[in-house]
Design a protein around this motif. Structure first.
Motif, PDB file in Angstrom:
ATOM      1  N   SER A  15       0.825  -1.219   0.000  1.00 51.54           N
ATOM      2  CA  SER A  15       0.000   0.000   0.000  1.00 51.54           C
ATOM      3  C   SER A  15       0.851   1.258   0.000  1.00 51.54           C
ATOM      4  O   SER A  15       0.491   2.264  -0.619  1.00 51.54           O
ATOM      5  CB  SER A  15      -0.933   0.001   1.217  1.00 51.54           C
ATOM      6  OG  SER A  15      -1.802  -1.111   1.182  1.00 51.54           O
ATOM      7  N   TYR A  18       1.955   1.396  -3.765  1.00 55.32           N
ATOM      8  CA  TYR A  18       0.967   1.563  -4.829  1.00 55.32           C
ATOM      9  C   TYR A  18      -0.314   2.298  -4.404  1.00 55.32           C
ATOM     10  O   TYR A  18      -1.110   2.667  -5.255  1.00 55.32           O
ATOM     11  CB  TYR A  18       0.550   0.187  -5.383  1.00 55.32           C
ATOM     12  CG  TYR A  18       1.701  -0.623  -5.902  1.00 55.32           C
ATOM     13  CD1 TYR A  18       2.376  -0.248  -7.068  1.00 55.32           C
ATOM     14  CD2 TYR A  18       2.136  -1.763  -5.236  1.00 55.32           C
ATOM     15  CE1 TYR A  18       3.439  -0.992  -7.550  1.00 55.32           C
ATOM     16  CE2 TYR A  18       3.201  -2.516  -5.707  1.00 55.32           C
ATOM     17  CZ  TYR A  18       3.850  -2.129  -6.867  1.00 55.32           C
ATOM     18  OH  TYR A  18       4.904  -2.874  -7.340  1.00 55.32           O
ATOM     19  N   GLY A  19      -0.509   2.493  -3.093  1.00 56.07           N
ATOM     20  CA  GLY A  19      -1.781   3.002  -2.592  1.00 56.07           C
ATOM     21  C   GLY A  19      -2.694   1.832  -2.289  1.00 56.07           C
ATOM     22  O   GLY A  19      -2.784   0.893  -3.092  1.00 56.07           O
ATOM     23  N   TYR A  20      -3.357   1.857  -1.142  1.00 55.77           N
ATOM     24  CA  TYR A  20      -4.156   0.704  -0.707  1.00 55.77           C
ATOM     25  C   TYR A  20      -5.206   0.303  -1.737  1.00 55.77           C
ATOM     26  O   TYR A  20      -5.391  -0.876  -2.028  1.00 55.77           O
ATOM     27  CB  TYR A  20      -4.836   0.984   0.646  1.00 55.77           C
ATOM     28  CG  TYR A  20      -5.761  -0.134   1.033  1.00 55.77           C
ATOM     29  CD1 TYR A  20      -5.270  -1.314   1.574  1.00 55.77           C
ATOM     30  CD2 TYR A  20      -7.142  -0.034   0.800  1.00 55.77           C
ATOM     31  CE1 TYR A  20      -6.105  -2.368   1.874  1.00 55.77           C
ATOM     32  CE2 TYR A  20      -7.983  -1.077   1.102  1.00 55.77           C
ATOM     33  CZ  TYR A  20      -7.473  -2.242   1.639  1.00 55.77           C
ATOM     34  OH  TYR A  20      -8.310  -3.288   1.931  1.00 55.77           O
ATOM     35  N   ASN A  22      -5.173   0.358  -4.792  1.00 52.05           N
ATOM     36  CA  ASN A  22      -4.601  -0.294  -5.981  1.00 52.05           C
ATOM     37  C   ASN A  22      -3.985  -1.657  -5.687  1.00 52.05           C
ATOM     38  O   ASN A  22      -3.447  -2.295  -6.595  1.00 52.05           O
ATOM     39  CB  ASN A  22      -3.535   0.619  -6.602  1.00 52.05           C
ATOM     40  CG  ASN A  22      -4.117   1.948  -7.025  1.00 52.05           C
ATOM     41  OD1 ASN A  22      -5.186   2.008  -7.600  1.00 52.05           O
ATOM     42  ND2 ASN A  22      -3.421   3.019  -6.712  1.00 52.05           N
ATOM     43  N   ASN A 109       5.389   8.633   1.944  1.00 56.68           N
ATOM     44  CA  ASN A 109       4.373   7.713   1.440  1.00 56.68           C
ATOM     45  C   ASN A 109       3.434   7.265   2.561  1.00 56.68           C
ATOM     46  O   ASN A 109       2.246   7.066   2.340  1.00 56.68           O
ATOM     47  CB  ASN A 109       5.020   6.493   0.777  1.00 56.68           C
ATOM     48  CG  ASN A 109       5.673   6.838  -0.542  1.00 56.68           C
ATOM     49  OD1 ASN A 109       5.425   7.903  -1.110  1.00 56.68           O
ATOM     50  ND2 ASN A 109       6.515   5.958  -1.037  1.00 56.68           N
ATOM     51  N   LEU A 112       0.973  10.101   3.094  1.00 56.43           N
ATOM     52  CA  LEU A 112       0.091  10.191   1.928  1.00 56.43           C
ATOM     53  C   LEU A 112      -0.901   9.033   1.885  1.00 56.43           C
ATOM     54  O   LEU A 112      -2.084   9.226   1.596  1.00 56.43           O
ATOM     55  CB  LEU A 112       0.924  10.194   0.638  1.00 56.43           C
ATOM     56  CG  LEU A 112       1.671  11.483   0.324  1.00 56.43           C
ATOM     57  CD1 LEU A 112       2.654  11.262  -0.817  1.00 56.43           C
ATOM     58  CD2 LEU A 112       0.688  12.598  -0.021  1.00 56.43           C
ATOM     59  N   MET A 113      -0.421   7.817   2.200  1.00 58.30           N
ATOM     60  CA  MET A 113      -1.292   6.650   2.149  1.00 58.30           C
ATOM     61  C   MET A 113      -2.438   6.768   3.144  1.00 58.30           C
ATOM     62  O   MET A 113      -3.592   6.530   2.812  1.00 58.30           O
ATOM     63  CB  MET A 113      -0.496   5.370   2.418  1.00 58.30           C
ATOM     64  CG  MET A 113      -1.377   4.132   2.382  1.00 58.30           C
ATOM     65  SD  MET A 113      -0.512   2.636   2.875  1.00 58.30           S
ATOM     66  CE  MET A 113      -0.280   2.927   4.608  1.00 58.30           C
ATOM     67  N   SER A 116      -4.947   9.346   2.190  1.00 62.12           N
ATOM     68  CA  SER A 116      -5.766   8.796   1.108  1.00 62.12           C
ATOM     69  C   SER A 116      -6.839   7.852   1.659  1.00 62.12           C
ATOM     70  O   SER A 116      -7.998   7.912   1.264  1.00 62.12           O
ATOM     71  CB  SER A 116      -4.853   8.063   0.123  1.00 62.12           C
ATOM     72  OG  SER A 116      -5.599   7.283  -0.750  1.00 62.12           O
ATOM     73  N   ILE A 117      -6.446   6.992   2.595  1.00 63.28           N
ATOM     74  CA  ILE A 117      -7.412   6.061   3.202  1.00 63.28           C
ATOM     75  C   ILE A 117      -8.505   6.838   3.926  1.00 63.28           C
ATOM     76  O   ILE A 117      -9.692   6.506   3.832  1.00 63.28           O
ATOM     77  CB  ILE A 117      -6.688   5.071   4.149  1.00 63.28           C
ATOM     78  CG1 ILE A 117      -5.879   4.069   3.314  1.00 63.28           C
ATOM     79  CG2 ILE A 117      -7.676   4.344   5.059  1.00 63.28           C
ATOM     80  CD1 ILE A 117      -4.922   3.209   4.120  1.00 63.28           C
ATOM     81  N   GLN A 120     -10.810   8.147   1.127  1.00 64.09           N
ATOM     82  CA  GLN A 120     -11.456   7.151   0.268  1.00 64.09           C
ATOM     83  C   GLN A 120     -12.330   6.147   1.024  1.00 64.09           C
ATOM     84  O   GLN A 120     -13.191   5.523   0.422  1.00 64.09           O
ATOM     85  CB  GLN A 120     -10.398   6.380  -0.535  1.00 64.09           C
ATOM     86  CG  GLN A 120      -9.705   7.242  -1.568  1.00 64.09           C
ATOM     87  CD  GLN A 120      -8.634   6.472  -2.328  1.00 64.09           C
ATOM     88  OE1 GLN A 120      -8.235   5.379  -1.953  1.00 64.09           O
ATOM     89  NE2 GLN A 120      -8.160   7.060  -3.407  1.00 64.09           N
TER      90      GLN A 120
END
Length: 199
Positions: A15, A18-20, A22, A109, A112-113, A116-117, A120
């Motif tokens: 995660s 790539y981001g969770y 994805n 990261n 940022l991750m 994002s969570i 989203q």
């Protein structure tokens, strides 16, 4: 490391990269070297992995870090400086990166991750809200201690806690999004302004 923790750590590291949103179960099982049925033995679905990943790599880490930061010796300003660096993965006392997995991670990261969570997956915002409450309490206790030690005047510790926590949240955003500014410079500017406001 047990199998469940291996799945969580693998998902966490994927995660970060790539981001969770994805990351697929297929990627997790390939990286772990296990079958999907093995993953589903420990987790009901991918959302269950996310929920437990937030617990392990945000809530538990913050609780653990708060304990470390509470026990740092020095003046209020020295402790504040330690916290600013520690919040982005740098332990200035030991001159090392703060480790939360076996291998070092990219803390930009990491921030940022989880931002994002938060955006989203609104169903997990309550977990983040509890984290924020915990951090505010931590700062309030730090300020109360500084008042008790006559390092700062008799300020409203709750208001100052909100002030400092807001600055730290904003500073991490600047650190992630404005790489042309020196980290040391951003921290020094913020700490100097906090000190001027509360001394």
């Amino acid at each position: 490391m047990n199998t469940k923790d291996k799945i969580l750590e693998t998902t966490f590291l994927l995660s970060l990269k790539y981001g969770y949103a994805n990351v697929s179960i297929k990627q997790i099982k390939e990286e772990c070297g296990m079958s999907a049925s093995s993953i589903y033995h420990y987790f009901t679905d991918k959302d269950d992995i996310l929920s437990q990943m937030i617990d392990k790599y945000i809530l538990n880490i913050v609780d653990y870090n708060n304990e470390i930061m509470k026990n740092v010796s020095g003046s209020f300003i020295e402790k504040l400086k330690f916290i600013f660096y520690y919040s982005i993965g740098i332990n200035i006392k030991e001159e090392s990166q703060v480790k939360i997995t076996k291998e070092p991670i990219n803390y930009k990261n990491y921030h940022l991750m989880f931002n994002s969570i938060y955006h989203q997956y609104p169903e997990y915002r309550e977990k983040f809200n509890k984290l924020n409450e915990s951090m505010l309490l931590f700062f309030k206790e730090l300020i109360d201690e500084a008042i008790e030690n006559n390092e700062i005047g008799n300020v409203n510790s709750e208001e100052v806690a909100i002030f400092i926590f807001s600055i730290i949240k904003g500073y991490t955003e600047l650190w992630v999004g404005l790489p042309e500014y020196s980290l040391d410079e951003i921290i020094d500017i913020n700490i100097n302004n906090i000190w001027r406001a509360i001394k």
